[in-house]
Design a protein around this motif. Sequence first.
Motif, PDB file in Angstrom:
ATOM      1  N   MET A   1       0.911  -1.016   0.001  1.00  0.00           N
ATOM      2  CA  MET A   1       0.033  -0.070  -0.164  1.00  0.00           C
ATOM      3  C   MET A   1       0.845   1.305   0.101  1.00  0.00           C
ATOM      4  SD  MET A   1      -2.940   0.908   2.570  1.00  0.00           S
ATOM      5  CE  MET A   1      -3.882  -0.538   2.126  1.00  0.00           C
ATOM      6  N   THR A   2       0.586   2.289  -0.643  1.00  0.00           N
ATOM      7  CA  THR A   2       1.386   3.340  -0.951  1.00  0.00           C
ATOM      8  C   THR A   2       0.587   4.526  -0.902  1.00  0.00           C
ATOM      9  OG1 THR A   2       3.050   2.080  -2.636  1.00  0.00           O
ATOM     10  CG2 THR A   2       2.994   4.683  -2.626  1.00  0.00           C
ATOM     11  N   PHE A   3       1.000   5.553  -0.175  1.00  0.00           N
ATOM     12  CA  PHE A   3       0.323   6.796  -0.132  1.00  0.00           C
ATOM     13  C   PHE A   3       0.999   7.974  -0.584  1.00  0.00           C
ATOM     14  CE2 PHE A   3      -0.721   4.187   3.753  1.00  0.00           C
ATOM     15  CZ  PHE A   3      -2.152   4.052   3.710  1.00  0.00           C
ATOM     16  N   VAL A   4       0.504   9.017  -1.238  1.00  0.00           N
ATOM     17  CA  VAL A   4       0.866  10.094  -1.481  1.00  0.00           C
ATOM     18  C   VAL A   4       0.436  11.229  -0.979  1.00  0.00           C
ATOM     19  CG1 VAL A   4      -0.353  10.109  -3.743  1.00  0.00           C
ATOM     20  CG2 VAL A   4       1.834  11.232  -3.577  1.00  0.00           C
ATOM     21  N   VAL A   5       0.786  12.510  -0.705  1.00  0.00           N
ATOM     22  CA  VAL A   5       0.052  13.530  -0.102  1.00  0.00           C
ATOM     23  C   VAL A   5       0.430  14.608  -1.232  1.00  0.00           C
ATOM     24  CG1 VAL A   5       0.399  15.590   1.343  1.00  0.00           C
ATOM     25  CG2 VAL A   5       0.812  13.338   2.117  1.00  0.00           C
ATOM     26  N   LEU A   6      -0.720  15.278  -1.760  1.00  0.00           N
ATOM     27  CA  LEU A   6      -0.895  16.371  -2.788  1.00  0.00           C
ATOM     28  C   LEU A   6      -1.798  17.461  -2.220  1.00  0.00           C
ATOM     29  CD1 LEU A   6      -1.504  13.858  -5.608  1.00  0.00           C
ATOM     30  CD2 LEU A   6       0.785  15.002  -5.081  1.00  0.00           C
ATOM     31  N   PRO A   7      -1.698  18.414  -2.943  1.00  0.00           N
ATOM     32  CA  PRO A   7      -2.675  19.553  -2.809  1.00  0.00           C
ATOM     33  C   PRO A   7      -4.171  19.202  -3.054  1.00  0.00           C
ATOM     34  CG  PRO A   7      -0.904  20.625  -3.963  1.00  0.00           C
ATOM     35  CD  PRO A   7      -0.574  19.012  -3.856  1.00  0.00           C
ATOM     36  N   ALA A   8      -5.012  19.518  -2.123  1.00  0.00           N
ATOM     37  CA  ALA A   8      -6.314  19.156  -2.875  1.00  0.00           C
ATOM     38  C   ALA A   8      -6.809  20.050  -3.501  1.00  0.00           C
ATOM     39  CB  ALA A   8      -7.302  19.030  -1.376  1.00  0.00           C
ATOM     40  N   SER A   9      -7.960  19.591  -4.467  1.00  0.00           N
ATOM     41  CA  SER A   9      -8.424  20.479  -5.468  1.00  0.00           C
ATOM     42  C   SER A   9      -9.834  20.565  -5.465  1.00  0.00           C
ATOM     43  CB  SER A   9      -8.144  19.689  -6.885  1.00  0.00           C
ATOM     44  OG  SER A   9      -8.755  18.361  -6.976  1.00  0.00           O
ATOM     45  N   ILE A  10     -10.567  21.459  -5.879  1.00  0.00           N
ATOM     46  CA  ILE A  10     -12.190  21.875  -5.857  1.00  0.00           C
ATOM     47  C   ILE A  10     -12.874  20.621  -5.986  1.00  0.00           C
ATOM     48  CG2 ILE A  10     -13.809  23.137  -6.741  1.00  0.00           C
ATOM     49  CD1 ILE A  10     -12.052  25.327  -7.018  1.00  0.00           C
ATOM     50  N   PRO A  11     -12.855  19.653  -7.160  1.00  0.00           N
ATOM     51  CA  PRO A  11     -13.703  18.556  -7.171  1.00  0.00           C
ATOM     52  C   PRO A  11     -13.782  17.488  -5.935  1.00  0.00           C
ATOM     53  CG  PRO A  11     -12.758  19.038  -9.294  1.00  0.00           C
ATOM     54  CD  PRO A  11     -11.837  19.896  -8.269  1.00  0.00           C
ATOM     55  N   GLU A  12     -12.579  17.785  -5.221  1.00  0.00           N
ATOM     56  CA  GLU A  12     -12.452  16.687  -4.272  1.00  0.00           C
ATOM     57  C   GLU A  12     -12.931  17.126  -2.732  1.00  0.00           C
ATOM     58  OE1 GLU A  12      -8.507  14.386  -5.919  1.00  0.00           O
ATOM     59  OE2 GLU A  12      -8.383  16.629  -5.020  1.00  0.00           O
ATOM     60  N   ILE A  13     -13.511  18.407  -2.683  1.00  0.00           N
ATOM     61  CA  ILE A  13     -13.674  19.030  -1.422  1.00  0.00           C
ATOM     62  C   ILE A  13     -14.455  18.136  -0.500  1.00  0.00           C
ATOM     63  CG2 ILE A  13     -15.203  20.684  -0.175  1.00  0.00           C
ATOM     64  CD1 ILE A  13     -14.410  22.741  -2.203  1.00  0.00           C
ATOM     65  N   ARG A  14     -15.752  17.364  -0.987  1.00  0.00           N
ATOM     66  CA  ARG A  14     -16.326  16.400  -0.408  1.00  0.00           C
ATOM     67  C   ARG A  14     -15.654  15.231   0.192  1.00  0.00           C
ATOM     68  NH1 ARG A  14     -22.676  15.264  -0.271  1.00  0.00           N
ATOM     69  NH2 ARG A  14     -22.730  13.404   1.059  1.00  0.00           N
ATOM     70  N   GLU A  15     -14.898  14.638  -0.895  1.00  0.00           N
ATOM     71  CA  GLU A  15     -14.064  13.550  -0.295  1.00  0.00           C
ATOM     72  C   GLU A  15     -12.960  13.825   0.860  1.00  0.00           C
ATOM     73  OE1 GLU A  15     -12.746  10.635  -3.646  1.00  0.00           O
ATOM     74  OE2 GLU A  15     -13.247  12.552  -4.474  1.00  0.00           O
ATOM     75  N   VAL A  16     -12.613  14.892   0.661  1.00  0.00           N
ATOM     76  CA  VAL A  16     -11.589  15.581   1.690  1.00  0.00           C
ATOM     77  C   VAL A  16     -12.075  15.522   2.950  1.00  0.00           C
ATOM     78  CG1 VAL A  16     -10.094  17.527   2.361  1.00  0.00           C
ATOM     79  CG2 VAL A  16      -9.899  16.565   0.204  1.00  0.00           C
ATOM     80  N   TYR A  17     -13.440  16.051   3.038  1.00  0.00           N
ATOM     81  CA  TYR A  17     -14.043  16.002   4.366  1.00  0.00           C
ATOM     82  C   TYR A  17     -14.706  14.876   4.789  1.00  0.00           C
ATOM     83  CZ  TYR A  17     -12.626  20.934   5.040  1.00  0.00           C
ATOM     84  OH  TYR A  17     -12.002  22.228   5.499  1.00  0.00           O
ATOM     85  N   ASP A  18     -15.004  13.941   4.079  1.00  0.00           N
ATOM     86  CA  ASP A  18     -15.486  12.645   3.994  1.00  0.00           C
ATOM     87  C   ASP A  18     -14.435  12.107   5.403  1.00  0.00           C
ATOM     88  OD1 ASP A  18     -17.628  12.496   2.731  1.00  0.00           O
ATOM     89  OD2 ASP A  18     -16.539  11.241   1.249  1.00  0.00           O
ATOM     90  N   ALA A  19     -13.117  12.256   4.904  1.00  0.00           N
ATOM     91  CA  ALA A  19     -12.138  11.813   5.739  1.00  0.00           C
ATOM     92  C   ALA A  19     -11.959  12.503   7.049  1.00  0.00           C
ATOM     93  CB  ALA A  19     -10.554  11.767   5.253  1.00  0.00           C
ATOM     94  N   TYR A  20     -12.214  14.164   7.028  1.00  0.00           N
ATOM     95  CA  TYR A  20     -12.109  14.759   8.160  1.00  0.00           C
ATOM     96  C   TYR A  20     -13.128  14.302   9.054  1.00  0.00           C
ATOM     97  CZ  TYR A  20     -13.160  18.943  11.177  1.00  0.00           C
ATOM     98  OH  TYR A  20     -13.285  19.526  12.507  1.00  0.00           O
ATOM     99  N   PHE A  21     -14.423  14.248   8.781  1.00  0.00           N
ATOM    100  CA  PHE A  21     -15.603  13.751   9.578  1.00  0.00           C
ATOM    101  C   PHE A  21     -15.381  12.430  10.203  1.00  0.00           C
ATOM    102  CE2 PHE A  21     -17.655  17.505   7.359  1.00  0.00           C
ATOM    103  CZ  PHE A  21     -17.800  18.382   8.437  1.00  0.00           C
ATOM    104  N   ALA A  22     -14.916  11.527   9.176  1.00  0.00           N
ATOM    105  CA  ALA A  22     -14.529  10.127   9.859  1.00  0.00           C
ATOM    106  C   ALA A  22     -13.783  10.321  10.835  1.00  0.00           C
ATOM    107  CB  ALA A  22     -14.331   9.184   8.727  1.00  0.00           C
TER     108      ALA A  22
END
Length: 227
Positions: A1-22
């Motif tokens: 399993m590989t992870f990468v950190v990147l700047p978040a983009s506008i289409p991903e706002i909901r997915e980004v905050y899925d992780a936050y709220f979880a």
Amino acid sequence: MTFVVLPASIPEIREVYDAYFAAFEGELVTEVLFPWDVNNNEFREGHTNHTLGYWHKDNVQYTFKCIDTESGEIVGMSLWDVYWRERSEDERRLPAVDWLQGQQKERAQKFIQAFWEKKEALVGGKKHVYCHVVAVHPKYQRRGVGSMLTKPGIDIAEQLRVPVYLEATDKAIKMYSDLGFEKLRGGVHLGPEIVGGQDHLEAPIMVRMPASLDLANFSQWARRSSV
């Protein structure tokens, strides 16, 4: 399993905050700031639209995402303010809680004010990098994702030669310590009117100085006159 950190983009706002709220499900921060069912679609649509509006107008805040490159899932996020110049008092006013009303708004405003007052007393308008949050989905915790999401802020602070300031949770202190942060004496006090009941909490404050300095210089740095 590989992870990468990147700047978040506008289409991903909901997915980004899925992780936050979880990550913060059942925690005080979501109970106070988002006192609803955070998985409700109507709430999430409103939150996404509000975040989008903020992204369009804010010029100091940056959001990073961590992706599992095998599944494509966003597994965590971090949120940073980069103050590369000193700020006036007008530029650092207490944020308003404009998404709540009544007692919920009053409680949330006291919550935010407690953190704001402590940070204002220690940092004021001086140059620094502020970590709002590092959030990792529970399924992906204890795999180094939190450290990966913290490093972009550290790298920026090293370039600017300024401290990184954050409020930690007790369970995150070791991770931040391993990354060079040190805990300051006296955290953010949250009284029973915020916590609820007869309890109170103290949120730890941690600071990471750039490599050219050390924590012994923080007090001297913090005492310097600001704008």
